[in-house]
Each structure stands twice: as structure tokens, then as C-alpha cells.
Design a protein around this motif. Structure first.
Motif, PDB file in Angstrom:
ATOM      1  N   PHE A 285       0.840  -1.185   0.000  1.00 50.26           N
ATOM      2  CA  PHE A 285       0.000   0.000   0.000  1.00 50.26           C
ATOM      3  C   PHE A 285       0.880   1.241   0.000  1.00 50.26           C
ATOM      4  CE2 PHE A 285      -3.451  -2.737   0.500  1.00 50.26           C
ATOM      5  CZ  PHE A 285      -4.627  -2.006   0.412  1.00 50.26           C
ATOM      6  N   ASP A 286       0.236   2.371  -0.148  1.00 52.66           N
ATOM      7  CA  ASP A 286       0.997   3.623  -0.159  1.00 52.66           C
ATOM      8  C   ASP A 286       1.421   3.971   1.262  1.00 52.66           C
ATOM      9  OD1 ASP A 286      -1.347   4.442   0.999  1.00 52.66           O
ATOM     10  OD2 ASP A 286      -2.128   5.362  -0.827  1.00 52.66           O
ATOM     11  N   ASP A 287       1.884   5.181   1.450  1.00 47.44           N
ATOM     12  CA  ASP A 287       2.424   5.585   2.753  1.00 47.44           C
ATOM     13  C   ASP A 287       1.378   5.583   3.857  1.00 47.44           C
ATOM     14  OD1 ASP A 287       4.874   5.895   1.609  1.00 47.44           O
ATOM     15  OD2 ASP A 287       4.635   8.042   1.224  1.00 47.44           O
ATOM     16  N   ASP A 288       0.108   5.599   3.499  1.00 49.70           N
ATOM     17  CA  ASP A 288      -0.921   5.582   4.525  1.00 49.70           C
ATOM     18  C   ASP A 288      -1.000   4.240   5.232  1.00 49.70           C
ATOM     19  OD1 ASP A 288      -1.602   8.156   3.964  1.00 49.70           O
ATOM     20  OD2 ASP A 288      -3.162   7.628   2.518  1.00 49.70           O
ATOM     21  N   GLY A 289      -0.387   3.188   4.622  1.00 48.12           N
ATOM     22  CA  GLY A 289      -0.423   1.873   5.235  1.00 48.12           C
ATOM     23  C   GLY A 289      -1.699   1.134   4.883  1.00 48.12           C
ATOM     24  N   LEU A 290      -1.648  -0.165   5.080  1.00 47.37           N
ATOM     25  CA  LEU A 290      -2.790  -0.996   4.737  1.00 47.37           C
ATOM     26  C   LEU A 290      -3.986  -0.704   5.618  1.00 47.37           C
ATOM     27  CD1 LEU A 290      -4.071  -3.272   3.170  1.00 47.37           C
ATOM     28  CD2 LEU A 290      -2.956  -4.904   4.669  1.00 47.37           C
ATOM     29  N   GLY A 291      -3.747  -0.289   6.874  1.00 46.72           N
ATOM     30  CA  GLY A 291      -4.866  -0.001   7.760  1.00 46.72           C
ATOM     31  C   GLY A 291      -5.814   1.006   7.150  1.00 46.72           C
ATOM     32  N   ASP A 292      -5.290   2.155   6.702  1.00 43.55           N
ATOM     33  CA  ASP A 292      -6.124   3.186   6.082  1.00 43.55           C
ATOM     34  C   ASP A 292      -6.573   2.770   4.694  1.00 43.55           C
ATOM     35  OD1 ASP A 292      -5.856   4.766   8.315  1.00 43.55           O
ATOM     36  OD2 ASP A 292      -4.179   5.920   7.519  1.00 43.55           O
ATOM     37  N   GLY A 293      -5.657   2.180   3.923  1.00 39.49           N
ATOM     38  CA  GLY A 293      -6.012   1.768   2.569  1.00 39.49           C
ATOM     39  C   GLY A 293      -7.104   0.722   2.564  1.00 39.49           C
ATOM     40  N   LEU A 294      -7.008  -0.256   3.435  1.00 40.56           N
ATOM     41  CA  LEU A 294      -8.023  -1.296   3.520  1.00 40.56           C
ATOM     42  C   LEU A 294      -9.345  -0.718   3.994  1.00 40.56           C
ATOM     43  CD1 LEU A 294      -8.676  -4.275   3.232  1.00 40.56           C
ATOM     44  CD2 LEU A 294      -7.862  -4.623   5.569  1.00 40.56           C
ATOM     45  N   PHE A 295      -9.283   0.231   4.909  1.00 37.16           N
ATOM     46  CA  PHE A 295     -10.500   0.878   5.401  1.00 37.16           C
ATOM     47  C   PHE A 295     -11.244   1.549   4.242  1.00 37.16           C
ATOM     48  CE2 PHE A 295     -12.947   4.210   7.548  1.00 37.16           C
ATOM     49  CZ  PHE A 295     -13.525   3.492   8.584  1.00 37.16           C
ATOM     50  N   LYS A 296     -10.491   2.212   3.339  1.00 37.22           N
ATOM     51  CA  LYS A 296     -11.107   2.873   2.184  1.00 37.22           C
ATOM     52  C   LYS A 296     -11.737   1.850   1.233  1.00 37.22           C
ATOM     53  CE  LYS A 296      -7.761   6.687   2.242  1.00 37.22           C
ATOM     54  NZ  LYS A 296      -6.645   7.325   1.503  1.00 37.22           N
ATOM     55  N   ILE A 297     -11.018   0.739   1.039  1.00 38.10           N
ATOM     56  CA  ILE A 297     -11.544  -0.288   0.140  1.00 38.10           C
ATOM     57  C   ILE A 297     -12.850  -0.855   0.672  1.00 38.10           C
ATOM     58  CG2 ILE A 297     -11.128  -2.612  -0.764  1.00 38.10           C
ATOM     59  CD1 ILE A 297      -8.223  -1.899  -1.092  1.00 38.10           C
ATOM     60  N   LEU A 298     -12.902  -1.145   1.964  1.00 37.74           N
ATOM     61  CA  LEU A 298     -14.119  -1.708   2.552  1.00 37.74           C
ATOM     62  C   LEU A 298     -15.292  -0.746   2.439  1.00 37.74           C
ATOM     63  CD1 LEU A 298     -12.737  -3.491   5.749  1.00 37.74           C
ATOM     64  CD2 LEU A 298     -13.321  -4.472   3.535  1.00 37.74           C
ATOM     65  N   LEU A 299     -15.020   0.542   2.542  1.00 36.94           N
ATOM     66  CA  LEU A 299     -16.092   1.526   2.384  1.00 36.94           C
ATOM     67  C   LEU A 299     -16.682   1.486   0.981  1.00 36.94           C
ATOM     68  CD1 LEU A 299     -14.736   4.687   4.267  1.00 36.94           C
ATOM     69  CD2 LEU A 299     -16.602   3.171   4.967  1.00 36.94           C
ATOM     70  N   GLY A 300     -15.852   1.148   0.001  1.00 38.13           N
ATOM     71  CA  GLY A 300     -16.319   1.133  -1.385  1.00 38.13           C
ATOM     72  C   GLY A 300     -16.837  -0.215  -1.846  1.00 38.13           C
ATOM     73  N   CYS A 301     -16.935  -1.178  -0.902  1.00 36.84           N
ATOM     74  CA  CYS A 301     -17.409  -2.536  -1.249  1.00 36.84           C
ATOM     75  C   CYS A 301     -18.588  -2.905  -0.353  1.00 36.84           C
ATOM     76  CB  CYS A 301     -16.286  -3.553  -1.103  1.00 36.84           C
ATOM     77  SG  CYS A 301     -14.818  -3.188  -2.084  1.00 36.84           S
ATOM     78  N   PRO A 302     -19.761  -2.367  -0.593  1.00 37.28           N
ATOM     79  CA  PRO A 302     -20.903  -2.573   0.308  1.00 37.28           C
ATOM     80  C   PRO A 302     -21.454  -3.989   0.296  1.00 37.28           C
ATOM     81  CG  PRO A 302     -21.585  -1.399  -1.674  1.00 37.28           C
ATOM     82  CD  PRO A 302     -20.095  -1.466  -1.721  1.00 37.28           C
ATOM     83  N   SER A 303     -21.052  -4.820  -0.694  1.00 40.59           N
ATOM     84  CA  SER A 303     -21.582  -6.191  -0.780  1.00 40.59           C
ATOM     85  C   SER A 303     -20.527  -7.243  -0.447  1.00 40.59           C
ATOM     86  CB  SER A 303     -22.130  -6.452  -2.187  1.00 40.59           C
ATOM     87  OG  SER A 303     -23.153  -5.539  -2.528  1.00 40.59           O
TER      88      SER A 303
END
Length: 490
Positions: A197-215
Motif C-alpha cells: 500500500f501507499d504511505d498511509d499503510g494498509l490499515g487506512d487503505g483497507l478501510f477505504k476499500i471496505l467503504l467502497g465494497c458494500p456487498s
């Protein structure tokens, strides 16, 4: 090349069929199948092999255009350029064919590059993925491992992050930039293996991905870097997730899971102090794997997590021997609906550990089965009104001299199994493990146990089953049924 079912004579002409051989028409049963069945068969082949069937006959010339799965791998290519050229040509043929072939669709796009990926060709991979997304592909599987001399990892195209028809996304060896918006409304399964992941780390990056995957229902993460910054907490929030499996060995951190519909959770390498699963009230299956000497300082933290899962039925704890409990000498398990408890020290087959493991099971009225795998430095205490089915698989990689120390440890191990059992399965390396010395028999009185039903499994075939039977009857004279390596003795 001779046609199957015929042989050529010395002049190169087809010879007569041998007796009992069928005609060519009868032999070619595949061509008689419906097109739909043939395309289904071809979908199990790599695309380069499926496309070669076009030379068989006029009928086969276009069939491969209807195969819904495109699968490319560099396993059989000596030159990276050959693979790039083939994929380009293949997609161009499919693109042209889809204009006039009704029913030609692409449901899955798979690309595996173990050594062929080149950073300079990233735009080409972007083009391939765009083609797949434009054709409403439902599954994308990318495995792009860069050369050891190339530190650049493929940055996943933004096109994939807005693929509205995508249901399965499997990624390995990619860099996942999450600066763009993520809209994957149909995604059901997400698998990330050795991703960055980028400098934000997987914690933040994964959080963003989960927000965009409602199903999203299934999430798998293995060996991803930048899982979380040191001292932080990995936080997962989703109302749709039902299954989560995370292997975290890069940076051991606490975890907080907020998934109200989660049914199965498998975690490896987390600190359970300051971790929370309190929002996961629907969990029925929980597997926790411990990593080195990190994870628990006080056993009550683990008990707190387990006891607050009201629907938990199946619990598995792996490699608990790696824990060094500082404030207590036991692990306590309590849960009102727990039916199955597995304690597996799988790595103990290859590693030595001398400290004992003590487990107390209390307030588990529904418990039906217990399984332990590890060495004989183990004791268990149970408070259960049920007769449990127990299985004990004993590993000890050290050289066994079968001296008094070994047999004394075995006697203590057996005494520590003096619990209310229905059927006990005992798996040992050799029958010698249970042949107690006469001196110890005089020291310990029979019976050691009051088992009724026993199954014994040995890796090495016993020399004499009668001697093993006598030893087992001394340990527990009240045996009513006994089997040795599936052979019924009593």
C-alpha cells in the motif's frame, strides 16, 4: 500426423483399421458435443491452448471465441515479449469477434506473471484490464511478481476500482494505491496476497476499500506489507462481511473488527491485548494462531474475547506453545454455546518447547468435542456435564530413549486427561510410547483412568497388538471398546 484410430502404411496412406478399433467419426466424440459443452471444457485450459483448437476444423475455428474465461501465464514462455504479444493478439481477436458473435462474453480474466512483468509495460497491463472491465468481467485474478532487480510493483489501475460488475478480485504482488475513489458495488470476494500500500499503510487503505465494497462477504489477506504502523490498531468495519482470514507476520498489532454479520474469523499474528471483537456478535467459527511470544500477557484477555461471542460454536487455537503468559499459567475457555474446541500446536512437529500448557474449560455446557495436538507437557481441567469426544495427537521431535523420564512424563500426561470422556482417540508415534515400565507401574497404581471407549492410532505398526492391549488395559481396566489402527480389539 496419423489420425487417431488409424495407422499409416509404408507408403504413407491410411492402413486398415485394426480389429476392434472404431472409425474416426466414432472416435471423435468431442466434436459431437454441443458448443456450450465444448466451451465449458475449454474454459479449464490456458487461453493459449484453447485458442490452438481453431486449427482442428471449420467448426472449431471460432469456438474458442466463446470461452468466457481468459487465462494467461508466463509459465511456458521463454521471452516476456512473446507473452505480451500473444495477450495483445488474443484480446484483439476477441474484441473483433465480440462485434458479430452473439453470446461471446468474458466472465473471468486471469493473468499470472512470475518473472515476465516489466515496469515499462505497466500501460499495457492497464489496457488489458480496461478491456476486461469494459466487457463487464466478473472475476479478475492478477499475480504480478516483479523481478528481484526491479523494485517497482504494478500499481493497480484505477479502472479496476470502479468495475461495477466485478464480484471476485484476487491480487498478488501489486501496489494498491487508494487515492482514487473506490466503487465496487457487486464485489463479494477480495483476496490480497503480498500486496503493498501507499504511505498511509494498509490499515487506512483497507478501510477505504471496505467503504467502497458494500456487498463484500469474503476477505482474505496474506503477508501484506505495511499492515499497520507500529503501535497502531488495525481496524476493519463492514456490515456485509461474513468471512475474514488475515495472516499478519510483518508487524504484530492489535485488531478491532466491527462486522455485525461476520460468521467466520481466522486471525494469525495479532496482539490480543487491546483487541476487540465485541461488535461481532454473529461469529460461529473462530481460529486464532499465535506468533512467537507475542499476543497475551494475561490469559483473561483471551477469555474475555471468547466469552463475549454469544453464538460461538467452533473454536481453534493454534501454536499456543509460543505464548509466554506472564501473569498466569493457564488459558481459560468459557462460552455458553461452544460445541467444538481444537488446540493445535502444529509447528511442534519441528520445534522443541519444554514449558507446559494448562487449559481450563469452564462454563461450556454445550461442549461436545475437544482435540489437542502437541507434546505431552499438557494438562486439562473441565467443568462439563457432557461426555466429550476427545482426540489427542502427540508430537515430540526429540530423540526418544524411552527412559524413566519419558514414561514418567507420559504417566503424568495421561493422569491430566482424567476428565469425563465418551470416546477418546489417542494418536502416538509408536506403541512403545504407551508401554509403561514395570517400575513405574509399581509407583503408579492402576487404574490411571476410567475410560470406556478408546481408539489408538500409531504411525508405526505395533509389533504385537496383544502387548499394546495389555498396556492399555492396565492404564484403564474399565475399557468396554478398544480399537488399534481401526482394528477392533474389544
Amino acid at each position: 500426423m496419423a489420425v487417431k484410430g488409424w495407422e499409416k502404411n509404408s507408403r504413407g496412406r491410411p492402413a486398415k483399421k485394426r480389429a476392434g478399433m472404431t472409425s474416426m467419426a466414432e472416435e471423435d466424440r468431442i466434436s459431437k458435443l454441443p458448443d456450450a459443452v465444448i466451451t465449458h471444457i475449454l474454459s479449464f485450459l490456458p487461453t493459449d491452448e484453447a485458442s490452438q483448437t481453431c486449427i482442428l476444423s471449420k467448426r472449431w475455428k471460432l469456438i474458442w471465441h466463446f470461452v468466457p474465461i481468459l487465462s494467461f501465464s508466463d509459465a511456458d514462455y521463454l521471452s516476456p515479449l512473446d507473452l505480451y504479444q500473444f495477450v495483445d493478439d488474443c484480446l484483439e481477436h476477441r474484441k473483433r469477434g465480440m462485434y458479430y458473435m452473439v453470446g461471446s462474453v468474458i466472465t473471468s480474466f486471469k493473468l499470472e506473471m512470475n518473472y515476465c512483468y516489466q515496469a515499462s509495460k505497466a500501460y499495457v497491463v492497464d489496457k488489458w484490464l480496461a478491456f476486461a472491465v469494459q466487457n463487464k468481467v466478473k472475476e479478475i485474478n492478477l499475480r504480478l511478481n516483479s523481478s528481484p532487480l526491479d523494485n517497482y510493483h504494478y500499481w493497480l489501475s484505477e479502472t479496476v476500482f470502479i468495475a461495477r460488475d466485478l464480484t471476485i478480485l484476487q491480487l498478488e504482488g501489486l501496489d494498491l494505491g487508494t487515492n482514487s475513489s473506490i466503487k465496487l458495488p457487486a464485489l463479494k470476494t477480495l483476496s490480497l496476497n503480498s500486496c503493498y500500500f501507499d504511505d498511509d499503510g494498509l490499515g487506512d487503505g483497507l478501510f477505504k476499500i471496505l467503504l467502497g465494497c458494500p456487498s463484500l462477504e469474503k476477505l482474505l489477506i496474506h503477508s501484506c506489507l505495511n499492515l499497520c504502523s507500529a503501535g497502531d490498531q488495525l481496524r476493519l468495519r463492514s456490515s456485509s462481511l461474513k468471512f475474514i482470514k488475515i495472516d499478519n507476520f510483518e508487524n504484530v498489532v492489535p485488531i478491532r473488527v466491527e462486522a455485525i454479520n461476520l460468521e467466520s474469523l481466522e486471525l494469525s499474528g495479532f496482539i490480543f491485548e487491546n483487541s476487540s471483537l465485541s461488535a461481532c456478535k454473529a461469529i460461529r467459527n473462530l481460529t486464532l494462531t499465535f506468533y512467537e511470544d507475542k499476543g497475551i500477557e494475561d490469559g483473561s484477555s483471551l477469555d474475555h474475547i471468547i466469552s463475549n461471542l454469544p453464538l460461538l460454536e467452533n473454536l481453534t487455537l493454534k501454536d499456543c506453545y509460543k505464548l509466554k503468559l506472564e501473569h498466569c499459567e493457564y488459558i481459560k475457555i468459557s462460552n455458553q454455546l461452544l460445541k467444538s474446541f481444537n488446540l493445535k500446536n502444529e509447528d511442534a512437529k519441528y520445534e522443541s518447547y519444554d514449558h507446559g500448557m494448562n487449559v481450563i474449560i469452564e462454563s461450556a455446557p454445550k461442549l461436545e468435542s475437544f482435540c489437542y495436538e502437541g507434546n505431552i507437557n499438557f494438562s486439562i481441567a473441565m467443568e462439563s456435564s457432557n461426555l466429550l469426544n476427545g482426540k489427542f495427537v502427540i508430537h515430540d521431535h526429540r530423540e526418544k530413549n524411552y527412559d524413566s523420564n519419558w514414561f514418567n512424563s507420559m504417566m503424568i500426561f495421561l493422569l491430566n486427561l482424567n476428565c469425563p470422556w465418551n470416546i477418546v482417540t489417542l494418536h502416538v508415534y509408536s506403541d512403545k510410547d504407551l508401554m509403561l515400565s514395570e517400575n513405574l507401574k509399581r509407583l503408579y497404581r492402576s487404574p490411571l483412568l476410567k475410560w470406556k471407549h478408546l481408539r489408538v492410532i500409531t504411525d508405526c505398526k505395533p509389533k504385537t497388538e496383544s502387548d499394546l492391549k495389555d498396556a492399555l488395559m492396565w492404564i484403564s481396566p474399565s475399557l468396554e471398546t478398544l480399537s488399534i489402527n481401526e482394528k477392533i480389539i474389544l
